[in-house]
Design a protein around this motif. Structure first.
Motif, PDB file in Angstrom:
ATOM      1  N   ILE A 150      14.916  -1.407  -2.629  1.00  0.00           N
ATOM      2  CA  ILE A 150      16.156  -2.171  -2.492  1.00  0.00           C
ATOM      3  C   ILE A 150      16.826  -1.857  -1.156  1.00  0.00           C
ATOM      4  O   ILE A 150      17.380  -2.754  -0.493  1.00  0.00           O
ATOM      5  CB  ILE A 150      17.118  -1.884  -3.659  1.00  0.00           C
ATOM      6  N   LYS A 151      16.761  -0.608  -0.721  1.00  0.00           N
ATOM      7  CA  LYS A 151      17.328  -0.255   0.592  1.00  0.00           C
ATOM      8  C   LYS A 151      16.595  -0.996   1.708  1.00  0.00           C
ATOM      9  O   LYS A 151      17.219  -1.478   2.659  1.00  0.00           O
ATOM     10  CB  LYS A 151      17.243   1.249   0.807  1.00  0.00           C
ATOM     11  N   GLN A 153      16.405  -6.152   5.450  1.00  0.00           N
ATOM     12  CA  GLN A 153      15.632  -7.385   5.681  1.00  0.00           C
ATOM     13  C   GLN A 153      14.161  -7.104   5.958  1.00  0.00           C
ATOM     14  O   GLN A 153      13.512  -7.821   6.719  1.00  0.00           O
ATOM     15  CB  GLN A 153      16.260  -8.188   6.832  1.00  0.00           C
ATOM     16  N   ASP A 154      13.633  -6.099   5.265  1.00  0.00           N
ATOM     17  CA  ASP A 154      12.204  -5.802   5.358  1.00  0.00           C
ATOM     18  C   ASP A 154      11.425  -6.941   4.702  1.00  0.00           C
ATOM     19  O   ASP A 154      11.689  -7.310   3.544  1.00  0.00           O
ATOM     20  CB  ASP A 154      11.904  -4.483   4.641  1.00  0.00           C
ATOM     21  N   LEU A 179       9.505 -10.127  -0.038  1.00  0.00           N
ATOM     22  CA  LEU A 179       8.453 -10.809  -0.777  1.00  0.00           C
ATOM     23  C   LEU A 179       8.355 -10.255  -2.193  1.00  0.00           C
ATOM     24  O   LEU A 179       8.232 -11.020  -3.164  1.00  0.00           O
ATOM     25  CB  LEU A 179       7.109 -10.648  -0.051  1.00  0.00           C
ATOM     26  N   ALA A 180       8.423  -8.930  -2.324  1.00  0.00           N
ATOM     27  CA  ALA A 180       8.351  -8.320  -3.653  1.00  0.00           C
ATOM     28  C   ALA A 180       9.520  -8.775  -4.524  1.00  0.00           C
ATOM     29  O   ALA A 180       9.351  -9.081  -5.713  1.00  0.00           O
ATOM     30  CB  ALA A 180       8.338  -6.800  -3.538  1.00  0.00           C
ATOM     31  N   MET A 181      10.703  -8.861  -3.922  1.00  0.00           N
ATOM     32  CA  MET A 181      11.872  -9.276  -4.702  1.00  0.00           C
ATOM     33  C   MET A 181      11.789 -10.747  -5.080  1.00  0.00           C
ATOM     34  O   MET A 181      12.138 -11.133  -6.204  1.00  0.00           O
ATOM     35  CB  MET A 181      13.157  -8.999  -3.925  1.00  0.00           C
ATOM     36  N   SER A 182      11.355 -11.591  -4.183  1.00  0.00           N
ATOM     37  CA  SER A 182      11.265 -13.017  -4.502  1.00  0.00           C
ATOM     38  C   SER A 182      10.247 -13.251  -5.620  1.00  0.00           C
ATOM     39  O   SER A 182      10.450 -14.107  -6.489  1.00  0.00           O
ATOM     40  CB  SER A 182      10.912 -13.826  -3.255  1.00  0.00           C
ATOM     41  N   GLY A 239       0.800  -1.216   0.000  1.00  0.00           N
ATOM     42  CA  GLY A 239       0.000   0.000   0.000  1.00  0.00           C
ATOM     43  C   GLY A 239       0.829   1.260   0.000  1.00  0.00           C
ATOM     44  O   GLY A 239       0.289   2.374   0.032  1.00  0.00           O
ATOM     45  N   VAL A 240       2.161   1.122  -0.066  1.00  0.00           N
ATOM     46  CA  VAL A 240       3.086   2.254  -0.014  1.00  0.00           C
ATOM     47  C   VAL A 240       3.727   2.444  -1.384  1.00  0.00           C
ATOM     48  O   VAL A 240       4.173   1.476  -2.005  1.00  0.00           O
ATOM     49  CB  VAL A 240       4.171   2.024   1.049  1.00  0.00           C
ATOM     50  N   VAL A 241       3.794   3.694  -1.842  1.00  0.00           N
ATOM     51  CA  VAL A 241       4.420   4.014  -3.123  1.00  0.00           C
ATOM     52  C   VAL A 241       5.883   4.381  -2.880  1.00  0.00           C
ATOM     53  O   VAL A 241       6.180   5.360  -2.181  1.00  0.00           O
ATOM     54  CB  VAL A 241       3.694   5.174  -3.829  1.00  0.00           C
ATOM     55  N   LEU A 242       6.795   3.582  -3.403  1.00  0.00           N
ATOM     56  CA  LEU A 242       8.227   3.845  -3.287  1.00  0.00           C
ATOM     57  C   LEU A 242       8.905   3.606  -4.630  1.00  0.00           C
ATOM     58  O   LEU A 242       8.433   2.814  -5.442  1.00  0.00           O
ATOM     59  CB  LEU A 242       8.873   2.916  -2.254  1.00  0.00           C
ATOM     60  N   LYS A 243      10.026   4.272  -4.835  1.00  0.00           N
ATOM     61  CA  LYS A 243      10.845   3.999  -6.005  1.00  0.00           C
ATOM     62  C   LYS A 243      11.621   2.701  -5.787  1.00  0.00           C
ATOM     63  O   LYS A 243      11.861   2.285  -4.652  1.00  0.00           O
ATOM     64  CB  LYS A 243      11.814   5.157  -6.256  1.00  0.00           C
ATOM     65  N   GLY A 244      12.036   2.097  -6.893  1.00  0.00           N
ATOM     66  CA  GLY A 244      12.744   0.835  -6.805  1.00  0.00           C
ATOM     67  C   GLY A 244      13.980   0.904  -5.924  1.00  0.00           C
ATOM     68  O   GLY A 244      14.247  -0.017  -5.130  1.00  0.00           O
TER      69      GLY A 244
END
Length: 303
Positions: A211-212, A217-218, A223-226, A202-207
Protein backbone atom coordinates in the motif's frame (compact mmCIF):
# COMPACT_ATOMS: atom_id res chain seq x y z
CA UNK A 1 -25.14 -5.13 30.89
CA UNK A 2 -23.90 -7.32 28.05
CA UNK A 3 -20.41 -8.78 27.73
CA UNK A 4 -18.76 -9.62 24.43
CA UNK A 5 -15.63 -11.67 23.81
CA UNK A 6 -13.72 -11.70 20.54
CA UNK A 7 -11.57 -14.84 20.42
CA UNK A 8 -8.83 -14.27 17.88
CA UNK A 9 -5.88 -16.38 16.87
CA UNK A 10 -3.47 -13.95 18.53
CA UNK A 11 -5.51 -11.75 20.89
CA UNK A 12 -8.68 -12.24 22.92
CA UNK A 13 -10.66 -9.14 23.84
CA UNK A 14 -13.56 -8.47 26.19
CA UNK A 15 -15.97 -5.55 26.18
CA UNK A 16 -18.80 -4.67 28.54
CA UNK A 17 -21.62 -2.57 27.10
CA UNK A 18 -24.59 -0.95 28.72
CA UNK A 19 -27.96 -1.80 27.23
CA UNK A 20 -27.72 1.51 25.36
CA UNK A 21 -24.42 0.44 23.78
CA UNK A 22 -22.08 2.59 25.86
CA UNK A 23 -18.68 1.04 26.54
CA UNK A 24 -18.17 0.33 30.24
CA UNK A 25 -14.97 -1.73 30.15
CA UNK A 26 -12.54 -3.19 27.65
CA UNK A 27 -9.46 -5.37 28.01
CA UNK A 28 -7.28 -7.50 25.72
CA UNK A 29 -4.92 -10.41 26.43
CA UNK A 30 -2.84 -12.85 24.40
CA UNK A 31 -4.70 -15.93 23.19
CA UNK A 32 -3.14 -19.15 24.55
CA UNK A 33 -2.54 -20.75 21.17
CA UNK A 34 -2.86 -24.52 20.75
CA UNK A 35 -4.21 -24.96 24.31
CA UNK A 36 -7.96 -25.50 24.46
CA UNK A 37 -8.35 -25.65 28.23
CA UNK A 38 -6.28 -22.50 28.68
CA UNK A 39 -8.42 -20.79 26.05
CA UNK A 40 -11.61 -21.66 27.95
CA UNK A 41 -10.07 -20.36 31.16
CA UNK A 42 -8.98 -17.14 29.47
CA UNK A 43 -12.56 -16.48 28.34
CA UNK A 44 -13.90 -17.20 31.82
CA UNK A 45 -11.29 -14.93 33.43
CA UNK A 46 -12.15 -12.06 31.08
CA UNK A 47 -15.87 -12.33 31.85
CA UNK A 48 -15.19 -12.31 35.58
CA UNK A 49 -12.78 -9.39 35.20
CA UNK A 50 -15.37 -7.33 33.30
CA UNK A 51 -17.95 -8.01 35.99
CA UNK A 52 -15.50 -7.17 38.79
CA UNK A 53 -14.51 -3.88 37.13
CA UNK A 54 -18.10 -2.79 36.45
CA UNK A 55 -19.76 -4.23 39.54
CA UNK A 56 -22.44 -5.74 37.31
CA UNK A 57 -23.38 -9.16 35.97
CA UNK A 58 -23.86 -9.46 32.24
CA UNK A 59 -25.02 -11.72 29.45
CA UNK A 60 -22.12 -13.31 27.54
CA UNK A 61 -21.63 -13.51 23.77
CA UNK A 62 -18.56 -14.94 22.06
CA UNK A 63 -17.23 -14.49 18.55
CA UNK A 64 -14.96 -17.25 17.24
CA UNK A 65 -13.02 -17.83 13.99
CA UNK A 66 -15.24 -20.77 13.11
CA UNK A 67 -18.74 -21.93 13.96
CA UNK A 68 -20.65 -24.37 16.14
CA UNK A 69 -21.99 -27.36 14.27
CA UNK A 70 -25.76 -27.61 14.78
CA UNK A 71 -25.38 -31.40 14.58
CA UNK A 72 -22.39 -32.27 16.75
CA UNK A 73 -22.58 -29.06 18.83
CA UNK A 74 -18.81 -28.80 18.53
CA UNK A 75 -16.65 -26.17 16.87
CA UNK A 76 -15.86 -26.63 13.17
CA UNK A 77 -14.15 -24.64 10.42
CA UNK A 78 -11.93 -22.71 12.86
CA UNK A 79 -8.54 -21.60 11.59
CA UNK A 80 -7.59 -21.59 15.29
CA UNK A 81 -7.46 -25.33 14.86
CA UNK A 82 -7.22 -26.28 18.54
CA UNK A 83 -10.88 -25.25 18.87
CA UNK A 84 -12.12 -27.70 16.25
CA UNK A 85 -14.05 -30.66 17.61
CA UNK A 86 -14.44 -29.09 21.05
CA UNK A 87 -17.79 -28.53 22.88
CA UNK A 88 -16.96 -24.88 23.56
CA UNK A 89 -20.47 -23.71 24.40
CA UNK A 90 -21.04 -26.59 26.82
CA UNK A 91 -17.71 -25.98 28.56
CA UNK A 92 -18.36 -22.25 28.92
CA UNK A 93 -21.92 -22.73 30.18
CA UNK A 94 -20.59 -25.09 32.83
CA UNK A 95 -17.70 -22.81 33.81
CA UNK A 96 -19.77 -19.60 33.94
CA UNK A 97 -23.04 -21.16 35.17
CA UNK A 98 -25.10 -19.26 32.59
CA UNK A 99 -26.10 -19.43 28.94
CA UNK A 100 -23.50 -18.28 26.42
CA UNK A 101 -24.21 -17.36 22.79
CA UNK A 102 -21.52 -18.13 20.22
CA UNK A 103 -21.27 -16.95 16.63
CA UNK A 104 -18.73 -16.71 13.85
CA UNK A 105 -16.57 -13.58 14.13
CA UNK A 106 -17.77 -12.25 10.75
CA UNK A 107 -21.37 -12.69 11.88
CA UNK A 108 -20.48 -10.64 14.96
CA UNK A 109 -19.14 -7.93 12.65
CA UNK A 110 -22.45 -7.99 10.76
CA UNK A 111 -24.49 -7.74 13.96
CA UNK A 112 -22.40 -4.89 15.34
CA UNK A 113 -22.64 -2.84 12.16
CA UNK A 114 -26.36 -3.60 11.83
CA UNK A 115 -27.16 -2.51 15.38
CA UNK A 116 -25.36 0.84 15.56
CA UNK A 117 -22.76 0.96 12.80
CA UNK A 118 -22.55 1.47 9.05
CA UNK A 119 -25.64 -0.70 8.49
CA UNK A 120 -27.80 0.71 11.25
CA UNK A 121 -31.47 0.72 10.30
CA UNK A 122 -30.96 -1.72 7.40
CA UNK A 123 -32.80 -5.03 7.43
CA UNK A 124 -30.18 -7.12 5.57
CA UNK A 125 -26.49 -6.44 6.21
CA UNK A 126 -23.71 -8.43 4.55
CA UNK A 127 -20.40 -7.88 6.35
CA UNK A 128 -17.04 -8.97 4.98
CA UNK A 129 -13.71 -9.46 6.74
CA UNK A 130 -10.80 -8.92 4.35
CA UNK A 131 -7.78 -9.43 6.56
CA UNK A 132 -5.33 -12.30 6.87
CA UNK A 133 -8.21 -14.48 5.73
CA UNK A 134 -11.59 -13.57 4.31
CA UNK A 135 -15.01 -14.44 5.60
CA UNK A 136 -18.43 -12.88 5.79
CA UNK A 137 -21.52 -12.75 7.94
CA UNK A 138 -25.19 -11.98 7.50
CA UNK A 139 -27.40 -10.01 9.89
CA UNK A 140 -31.15 -9.88 9.34
CA UNK A 141 -32.96 -7.23 11.39
CA UNK A 142 -29.91 -7.06 13.64
CA UNK A 143 -29.81 -10.81 14.29
CA UNK A 144 -27.03 -13.12 13.11
CA UNK A 145 -28.09 -15.61 10.47
CA UNK A 146 -26.34 -18.93 11.10
CA UNK A 147 -28.23 -21.37 8.86
CA UNK A 148 -29.20 -24.99 9.16
CA UNK A 149 -25.62 -26.18 8.66
CA UNK A 150 -23.99 -23.32 10.54
CA UNK A 151 -22.45 -22.06 7.30
CA UNK A 152 -24.42 -18.91 6.46
CA UNK A 153 -22.04 -16.25 5.19
CA UNK A 154 -19.16 -18.59 4.32
CA UNK A 155 -18.62 -16.47 1.23
CA UNK A 156 -14.83 -16.83 1.25
CA UNK A 157 -15.03 -20.56 0.54
CA UNK A 158 -16.95 -20.29 -2.70
CA UNK A 159 -14.98 -20.12 -5.96
CA UNK A 160 -14.06 -16.75 -7.38
CA UNK A 161 -16.70 -16.09 -10.07
CA UNK A 162 -16.05 -15.35 -13.73
CA UNK A 163 -12.36 -16.33 -13.64
CA UNK A 164 -10.08 -15.09 -16.41
CA UNK A 165 -7.08 -17.05 -17.69
CA UNK A 166 -4.67 -15.71 -15.09
CA UNK A 167 -7.10 -16.40 -12.26
CA UNK A 168 -7.42 -19.97 -13.45
CA UNK A 169 -3.62 -20.26 -13.23
CA UNK A 170 -3.69 -18.63 -9.77
CA UNK A 171 -6.24 -21.21 -8.66
CA UNK A 172 -3.79 -23.99 -9.50
CA UNK A 173 -0.82 -22.24 -7.88
CA UNK A 174 -2.48 -21.12 -4.62
CA UNK A 175 -4.72 -23.82 -3.11
CA UNK A 176 -6.91 -22.87 -0.15
CA UNK A 177 -6.27 -24.31 3.32
CA UNK A 178 -9.82 -25.74 3.22
CA UNK A 179 -8.68 -28.25 0.60
CA UNK A 180 -10.44 -26.65 -2.37
CA UNK A 181 -9.02 -24.54 -5.19
CA UNK A 182 -10.03 -21.08 -6.36
CA UNK A 183 -11.69 -19.94 -3.13
CA UNK A 184 -12.53 -16.25 -2.93
CA UNK A 185 -10.43 -16.06 0.25
CA UNK A 186 -7.25 -16.88 -1.65
CA UNK A 187 -7.84 -13.86 -3.93
CA UNK A 188 -9.37 -11.08 -1.81
CA UNK A 189 -7.80 -11.58 1.63
CA UNK A 190 -4.83 -9.42 2.55
CA UNK A 191 -2.77 -12.57 2.14
CA UNK A 192 -4.15 -13.02 -1.37
CA UNK A 193 -3.31 -9.43 -2.26
CA UNK A 194 0.30 -9.92 -1.11
CA UNK A 195 0.51 -13.25 -2.95
CA UNK A 196 -0.62 -11.68 -6.21
CA UNK A 197 1.90 -8.85 -5.82
CA UNK A 198 4.61 -11.49 -5.37
CA UNK A 199 3.42 -13.26 -8.52
CA UNK A 200 3.65 -9.98 -10.46
CA UNK A 201 6.92 -8.66 -9.04
CA UNK A 202 8.86 -11.61 -7.65
CA UNK A 203 9.18 -9.64 -4.40
CA UNK A 204 7.70 -10.77 -1.07
CA UNK A 205 6.12 -7.85 0.81
CA UNK A 206 3.43 -7.43 3.42
CA UNK A 207 0.19 -5.80 2.37
CA UNK A 208 0.93 -2.60 4.30
CA UNK A 209 4.22 -2.21 2.46
CA UNK A 210 2.52 -2.71 -0.90
CA UNK A 211 0.00 0.00 0.00
CA UNK A 212 2.91 2.37 0.70
CA UNK A 213 4.27 1.63 -2.78
CA UNK A 214 0.81 2.24 -4.17
CA UNK A 215 0.80 5.68 -2.58
CA UNK A 216 4.12 6.33 -4.35
CA UNK A 217 2.45 5.42 -7.67
CA UNK A 218 4.46 2.23 -8.09
CA UNK A 219 3.12 0.60 -11.30
CA UNK A 220 3.30 -3.00 -10.06
CA UNK A 221 1.52 -2.11 -6.82
CA UNK A 222 -1.12 -0.31 -8.89
CA UNK A 223 -1.58 -3.36 -11.10
CA UNK A 224 -1.92 -5.62 -8.05
CA UNK A 225 -4.50 -3.29 -6.53
CA UNK A 226 -6.53 -2.92 -9.71
CA UNK A 227 -6.65 -6.72 -10.03
CA UNK A 228 -7.64 -6.98 -6.38
CA UNK A 229 -10.45 -4.44 -6.83
CA UNK A 230 -11.88 -6.32 -9.81
CA UNK A 231 -11.79 -9.64 -7.93
CA UNK A 232 -13.47 -8.12 -4.89
CA UNK A 233 -16.08 -6.50 -7.12
CA UNK A 234 -16.87 -9.77 -8.90
CA UNK A 235 -17.16 -11.59 -5.59
CA UNK A 236 -19.49 -8.98 -4.10
CA UNK A 237 -21.57 -8.84 -7.29
CA UNK A 238 -22.24 -12.53 -6.78
CA UNK A 239 -23.59 -11.70 -3.32
CA UNK A 240 -25.89 -9.05 -4.79
CA UNK A 241 -27.17 -11.58 -7.31
CA UNK A 242 -27.92 -14.04 -4.52
CA UNK A 243 -28.97 -11.95 -1.49
CA UNK A 244 -29.25 -8.35 -2.74
CA UNK A 245 -28.34 -6.96 0.70
CA UNK A 246 -29.30 -3.44 1.73
CA UNK A 247 -25.67 -2.64 2.50
CA UNK A 248 -22.26 -4.31 2.32
CA UNK A 249 -19.82 -3.48 5.11
CA UNK A 250 -16.09 -4.16 4.91
CA UNK A 251 -13.82 -4.86 7.88
CA UNK A 252 -10.29 -6.21 8.32
CA UNK A 253 -6.97 -4.73 7.27
CA UNK A 254 -7.69 -4.33 3.56
CA UNK A 255 -10.87 -2.38 4.37
CA UNK A 256 -8.72 0.55 5.48
CA UNK A 257 -7.80 1.29 1.84
CA UNK A 258 -10.26 4.10 1.19
CA UNK A 259 -10.09 3.90 -2.59
CA UNK A 260 -12.03 0.63 -2.47
CA UNK A 261 -15.20 2.57 -1.66
CA UNK A 262 -14.87 4.57 -4.87
CA UNK A 263 -13.77 1.82 -7.25
CA UNK A 264 -15.52 -1.35 -6.14
CA UNK A 265 -19.18 -0.20 -6.26
CA UNK A 266 -18.71 0.99 -9.84
CA UNK A 267 -16.92 -2.18 -10.90
CA UNK A 268 -19.67 -4.33 -9.40
CA UNK A 269 -22.21 -3.08 -11.93
CA UNK A 270 -20.59 -5.06 -14.77
CA UNK A 271 -21.12 -8.33 -12.93
CA UNK A 272 -24.53 -7.80 -11.35
CA UNK A 273 -27.37 -9.32 -13.34
CA UNK A 274 -29.00 -6.58 -15.43
CA UNK A 275 -26.06 -4.21 -15.06
CA UNK A 276 -27.74 -2.14 -12.34
CA UNK A 277 -26.33 -1.96 -8.83
CA UNK A 278 -26.58 0.84 -6.29
CA UNK A 279 -25.77 -1.32 -3.24
CA UNK A 280 -23.68 0.85 -0.90
CA UNK A 281 -20.30 -0.48 0.21
CA UNK A 282 -19.15 1.07 3.48
CA UNK A 283 -16.20 0.75 5.82
CA UNK A 284 -17.09 -0.75 9.21
CA UNK A 285 -17.94 2.18 11.48
CA UNK A 286 -16.56 0.47 14.58
CA UNK A 287 -13.40 -0.78 12.86
CA UNK A 288 -11.47 -3.36 14.88
CA UNK A 289 -14.05 -3.04 17.67
CA UNK A 290 -16.92 -4.39 15.58
CA UNK A 291 -16.26 -8.05 16.32
CA UNK A 292 -16.22 -7.74 20.08
CA UNK A 293 -19.17 -5.33 20.08
CA UNK A 294 -21.13 -7.72 17.88
CA UNK A 295 -20.45 -10.57 20.28
CA UNK A 296 -22.00 -8.50 23.05
CA UNK A 297 -25.02 -7.75 20.84
CA UNK A 298 -25.70 -11.47 20.25
CA UNK A 299 -28.12 -11.03 23.13
CA UNK A 300 -30.95 -8.78 21.87
CA UNK A 301 -32.12 -5.73 23.78
CA UNK A 302 -34.94 -6.62 26.13
CA UNK A 303 -38.25 -5.01 25.32
Amino acid sequence: MRIGIDLGGTKTEVIALSDEGHELFRHRVNTPRNDYQATVQTIVDLVLLAEAKTGQTGSVGLGIPGTLSPFSHRVKNANSTWLNGQPLDKDLVQALNRDVRIANDANCLAVSEAIDGAGAGKSLVFAVIIGTGSGAGVAINGVSRTGGNGNAGEWGHNPLPWMDADELRYREEVPCYCGQQGCIETFVSGTGFATDYHRLSGVVLKGADIIKLLEQQDPVAELAMSRYEMRLAKSLAQVVNLLDPDVIVLGGGMSNNDRLYQTVPTLMKKWVFGGECETPVFKAMHGDSSGVRGAAWLWPVKG
